[in-house]
Design a protein around this motif. Structure first.
Motif, PDB file in Angstrom:
ATOM      1  N   PHE A   2     -22.344   8.491   0.885  1.00  0.00           N
ATOM      2  CA  PHE A   2     -21.115   8.880  -0.025  1.00  0.00           C
ATOM      3  C   PHE A   2     -19.943   8.052   0.213  1.00  0.00           C
ATOM      4  N   THR A   3     -19.913   7.234  -1.025  1.00  0.00           N
ATOM      5  CA  THR A   3     -18.866   6.392  -1.012  1.00  0.00           C
ATOM      6  C   THR A   3     -17.282   6.820  -1.631  1.00  0.00           C
ATOM      7  N   ILE A   7     -16.930  10.436  -3.906  1.00  0.00           N
ATOM      8  CA  ILE A   7     -16.351  11.631  -3.394  1.00  0.00           C
ATOM      9  C   ILE A   7     -15.067  11.905  -4.280  1.00  0.00           C
ATOM     10  N   ALA A   8     -14.334  10.884  -4.597  1.00  0.00           N
ATOM     11  CA  ALA A   8     -13.327  11.130  -5.559  1.00  0.00           C
ATOM     12  C   ALA A   8     -13.623  11.710  -6.875  1.00  0.00           C
ATOM     13  N   SER A   9     -14.844  11.465  -7.301  1.00  0.00           N
ATOM     14  CA  SER A   9     -15.564  12.079  -8.728  1.00  0.00           C
ATOM     15  C   SER A   9     -15.751  13.616  -8.537  1.00  0.00           C
ATOM     16  N   PHE A  10     -15.898  14.093  -7.457  1.00  0.00           N
ATOM     17  CA  PHE A  10     -16.351  15.411  -7.156  1.00  0.00           C
ATOM     18  C   PHE A  10     -15.574  16.337  -7.652  1.00  0.00           C
ATOM     19  N   ARG A  52     -27.171  13.816  -9.477  1.00  0.00           N
ATOM     20  CA  ARG A  52     -27.002  12.623 -10.456  1.00  0.00           C
ATOM     21  C   ARG A  52     -25.731  11.571 -10.169  1.00  0.00           C
ATOM     22  N   LYS A  53     -24.635  12.074  -9.662  1.00  0.00           N
ATOM     23  CA  LYS A  53     -23.487  11.369  -9.344  1.00  0.00           C
ATOM     24  C   LYS A  53     -23.747  10.473  -8.159  1.00  0.00           C
ATOM     25  N   LEU A  54     -24.718  10.768  -7.273  1.00  0.00           N
ATOM     26  CA  LEU A  54     -25.345   9.925  -6.340  1.00  0.00           C
ATOM     27  C   LEU A  54     -26.482   8.949  -6.757  1.00  0.00           C
ATOM     28  N   GLU A  61     -35.404  13.671  -4.737  1.00  0.00           N
ATOM     29  CA  GLU A  61     -34.908  12.424  -4.474  1.00  0.00           C
ATOM     30  C   GLU A  61     -33.673  12.352  -3.570  1.00  0.00           C
ATOM     31  N   PHE A  62     -32.783  13.169  -3.914  1.00  0.00           N
ATOM     32  CA  PHE A  62     -31.571  13.312  -2.981  1.00  0.00           C
ATOM     33  C   PHE A  62     -31.869  13.588  -1.555  1.00  0.00           C
TER      34      PHE A  62
END
Length: 244
Positions: A2-3, A7-10, A52-54, A61-62
């Motif tokens: 979790f970069t 995290i800022a895009s959540f 998908r954000k990850l 896969e996550f």
């Protein structure tokens, strides 16, 4: 995993999902997507957008990537300092080790200037080494800024002591090359002799202790380096007294 950018895009729901996963990672890797949705009170669509954000194609896969991340950061059994010391002391009984310390001390006695270089924890020990040698009569300086300019007129009849656990630090290698090109003698202190910095040196002192890592940080003990620095400085001081 979790970069900061991710995290800022959540959004609010994804942040809530992230907080739950962070606190229950060991449990999440065995959950179905529907179970996670029920636990976090979000839809399965929100979970899939989160994945998908990850950069994961789906929840399966996550979970694989999360399990790999947990395995990489699993607690390790850190050896006691007592074990490390006994491991190192056994190696100091080798006659070649003592001879290398004496050769290094002899070279330092003949030098007008002594320069210590290193990066990270080795940079801290470079500062300590410069202070210790200065206390025993050999004025020394240390360099731990990888971008500091080096001028040749200060390197006449000098010896550089390079400190590096791996012997491959690119900043130290770069500085060492510049110092060597300008005529400085090189002494290297590394964990093993099969490395770039050891090969560049006129004298290499290797201490061979088991490398240790904790959460991607190199925590290999520096106790042998402190011993090498102090013992070499003491030998230098004795040789200086004998030559007076």
């Amino acid at each position: 995993m979790f970069t900061g950018d991710v995290i800022a895009s959540f959004n609010e729901l994804e942040t809530s999902l992230y907080n739950y996963i962070s606190k229950n990672s060991e449990k999440v890797v065995y959950m179905r997507i529907r179970d996670l949705a029920d636990e976090t009170h979000v839809s399965t669509s929100t979970i899939l957008r989160f994945c998908r954000k990850l950069k994961c194609e789906g929840f399966s896969e996550f979970k694989v990537k999360l399990k790999m991340y947990l395995d990489e950061n699993e607690e390790v059994n850190i050896k006691s300092s007592q074990y490390v010391m006994s491991e190192f002391v056994e190696r100091t009984k080798n006659g070649h080790f003592e001879a290398a310390l004496l050769d290094a001390a002899s070279l330092i006695v003949q030098s007008d200037n002594l320069i210590f270089i290193g990066s990270g924890s080795s940079g801290i020990l470079a500062e300590y080494g410069a202070r210790y040698f200065s206390s025993l009569g050999k004025f020394s300086m240390y360099v731990k800024d990888p971008y500091i300019p080096i001028h040749a007129n200060y390197l006449q009849n000098s010896t550089t002591i390079a400190l590096s656990v791996s012997g491959e630090n690119r900043f130290t290698v770069s500085h060492l090359n510049e110092l060597k090109q300008k005529g400085s003698n090189i002494i290297s202190i590394t964990n093993n002799k099969h490395c770039t910095i050891a090969n560049m040196a006129d004298i290499n002192i290797s201490y061979y202790v088991t490398e240790e890592w904790y959460k991607k940080s190199n925590i290999t003990t520096q106790i042998p380096v402190v011993y090498i620095l102090e013992e070499t400085a003491r030998k230098m001081q004795k040789l200086t007294e004998q030559s007076e």
